[in-house]
Structures are given as structure tokens and as C-alpha cells.
Design a protein around this motif. Structure first.
Motif, PDB file in Angstrom:
ATOM      1  N   SER A  71     -40.352 -67.197   8.446  1.00 48.83           N
ATOM      2  CA  SER A  71     -39.801 -67.272   9.797  1.00 48.83           C
ATOM      3  C   SER A  71     -38.394 -66.672   9.878  1.00 48.83           C
ATOM      4  O   SER A  71     -37.921 -66.343  10.963  1.00 48.83           O
ATOM      5  CB  SER A  71     -39.777 -68.716  10.287  1.00 48.83           C
ATOM      6  N   GLU A  72     -37.732 -66.511   8.735  1.00 52.87           N
ATOM      7  CA  GLU A  72     -36.378 -65.948   8.703  1.00 52.87           C
ATOM      8  C   GLU A  72     -36.371 -64.448   8.417  1.00 52.87           C
ATOM      9  O   GLU A  72     -35.319 -63.816   8.467  1.00 52.87           O
ATOM     10  CB  GLU A  72     -35.547 -66.653   7.630  1.00 52.87           C
ATOM     11  N   GLY A 129     -36.318 -62.592   0.394  1.00 54.98           N
ATOM     12  CA  GLY A 129     -35.738 -63.020  -0.877  1.00 54.98           C
ATOM     13  C   GLY A 129     -34.756 -64.152  -0.709  1.00 54.98           C
ATOM     14  O   GLY A 129     -34.551 -64.687   0.381  1.00 54.98           O
ATOM     15  N   ARG A 130     -34.146 -64.549  -1.804  1.00 58.63           N
ATOM     16  CA  ARG A 130     -33.175 -65.637  -1.842  1.00 58.63           C
ATOM     17  C   ARG A 130     -33.702 -66.902  -1.177  1.00 58.63           C
ATOM     18  O   ARG A 130     -32.975 -67.595  -0.471  1.00 58.63           O
ATOM     19  CB  ARG A 130     -31.849 -65.195  -1.221  1.00 58.63           C
ATOM     20  N   ILE A 148     -53.242 -60.526  12.393  1.00 58.31           N
ATOM     21  CA  ILE A 148     -51.976 -59.915  12.803  1.00 58.31           C
ATOM     22  C   ILE A 148     -51.341 -59.248  11.592  1.00 58.31           C
ATOM     23  O   ILE A 148     -51.238 -59.848  10.527  1.00 58.31           O
ATOM     24  CB  ILE A 148     -50.995 -60.954  13.390  1.00 58.31           C
ATOM     25  N   SER A 149     -50.916 -58.017  11.791  1.00 58.04           N
ATOM     26  CA  SER A 149     -50.198 -57.272  10.764  1.00 58.04           C
ATOM     27  C   SER A 149     -48.717 -57.320  11.120  1.00 58.04           C
ATOM     28  O   SER A 149     -48.330 -56.961  12.226  1.00 58.04           O
ATOM     29  CB  SER A 149     -50.699 -55.825  10.753  1.00 58.04           C
ATOM     30  N   ARG A 150     -47.906 -57.781  10.184  1.00 56.34           N
ATOM     31  CA  ARG A 150     -46.465 -57.907  10.418  1.00 56.34           C
ATOM     32  C   ARG A 150     -45.726 -57.059   9.382  1.00 56.34           C
ATOM     33  O   ARG A 150     -45.923 -57.229   8.189  1.00 56.34           O
ATOM     34  CB  ARG A 150     -46.017 -59.357  10.306  1.00 56.34           C
ATOM     35  N   ILE A 151     -44.877 -56.166   9.868  1.00 53.96           N
ATOM     36  CA  ILE A 151     -44.095 -55.297   9.004  1.00 53.96           C
ATOM     37  C   ILE A 151     -42.699 -55.903   8.879  1.00 53.96           C
ATOM     38  O   ILE A 151     -42.053 -56.194   9.886  1.00 53.96           O
ATOM     39  CB  ILE A 151     -44.021 -53.859   9.567  1.00 53.96           C
ATOM     40  N   VAL A 152     -42.248 -56.088   7.629  1.00 49.70           N
ATOM     41  CA  VAL A 152     -41.004 -56.793   7.354  1.00 49.70           C
ATOM     42  C   VAL A 152     -40.048 -55.883   6.583  1.00 49.70           C
ATOM     43  O   VAL A 152     -40.460 -55.191   5.646  1.00 49.70           O
ATOM     44  CB  VAL A 152     -41.290 -58.073   6.528  1.00 49.70           C
ATOM     45  N   ASP A 153     -38.779 -55.921   6.960  1.00 56.17           N
ATOM     46  CA  ASP A 153     -37.740 -55.156   6.271  1.00 56.17           C
ATOM     47  C   ASP A 153     -37.416 -55.821   4.934  1.00 56.17           C
ATOM     48  O   ASP A 153     -37.209 -57.030   4.867  1.00 56.17           O
ATOM     49  CB  ASP A 153     -36.490 -55.087   7.148  1.00 56.17           C
ATOM     50  N   VAL A 154     -37.352 -55.030   3.882  1.00 57.86           N
ATOM     51  CA  VAL A 154     -37.127 -55.553   2.535  1.00 57.86           C
ATOM     52  C   VAL A 154     -35.790 -56.266   2.407  1.00 57.86           C
ATOM     53  O   VAL A 154     -35.658 -57.202   1.628  1.00 57.86           O
ATOM     54  CB  VAL A 154     -37.262 -54.429   1.473  1.00 57.86           C
TER      55      VAL A 154
END
Length: 107
Positions: free
Chosen positions: A95-96, A89-90, A79-85
Motif C-alpha cells: 500500500s506504500e 523495500g525497507r 489487475i496488473s500494477r506497475i510499481v517504481d523500484v
């Protein structure tokens, strides 16, 4: 005799496992060289996490494109998951993170 067979089996398993790590390393280098990709990782479950800058593109198509990028490397990505930058972090767990899209990379 059983001990020698066991050692031979373990040696074979180690030899067969080495290409998988090398395949992931070359896939990661290829992904990170793409414009807009800030970071990427592959977890032990076959998830490809790609952190990108938010832009005006079709994220589902981009997730499918990332599957196409890793396919020749045989990196065992399912599975390829694209995540907003902005969501990474922090100390946040995956999962968040805010997922922009995902695509199934398996056959």
C-alpha cells in the motif's frame, strides 16, 4: 458412504487447484523474462505486482501489456500494477509503493 464421498470431493478439489499454481508459475517466469522487469509477484487477490526501473515509456500501456502476457497462462490475474523500484523495500507494504500505472485484466 458419506466419508468416501467427502474424500473424493477433497481429492478432486486438490487436483483442480494444482493447475492454478502451475499457471501462476509459468506466468511469473514469462513476466520476469521481460526487459526492464526487476521482480514480480501475484497476491491471493489476483493483483499482479510488477517492479520496474523507471524509464520513458507509457506505463498504462505497459500495465495493459502485462495483462496480455499473463492471459495465455490463465493465472487468475485481475489487475496488473506497475510499481517504481525506488518505492519498494525497507519493509514497506504494498500500500506504500508508488504505482506508476494499473490495468484491469479481466474480460
Amino acid at each position: 458412504m458419506r466419508y468416501a464421498t467427502l474424500l473424493a470431493g477433497l481429492a478432486l478439489a486438490l487436483v483442480l487447484a494444482a493447475p492454478a499454481r502451475a499457471d501462476q508459475a509459468t506466468a511469473m517466469a514469462d513476466i520476469r523474462s521481460r526487459p526492464g522487469v526487476l521482480d514480480a509477484s501475484i497476491d491471493d487477490k489476483g493483483n499482479l505486482w510488477v517492479v520496474v526501473k523507471n524509464a520513458n515509456i507509457s506505463w498504462p500501456q505497459y500495465a495493459a501489456f502485462m495483462c496480455d502476457v499473463v492471459r495465455p497462462h490463465k493465472a487468475r490475474v485481475f489487475i496488473s500494477r506497475i510499481v517504481d523500484v525506488t518505492s519498494v523495500g525497507r519493509g514497506k507494504k504494498s500500500s506504500e509503493w508508488k504505482q506508476l500505472a494499473q490495468a484491469a485484466c479481466g474480460g
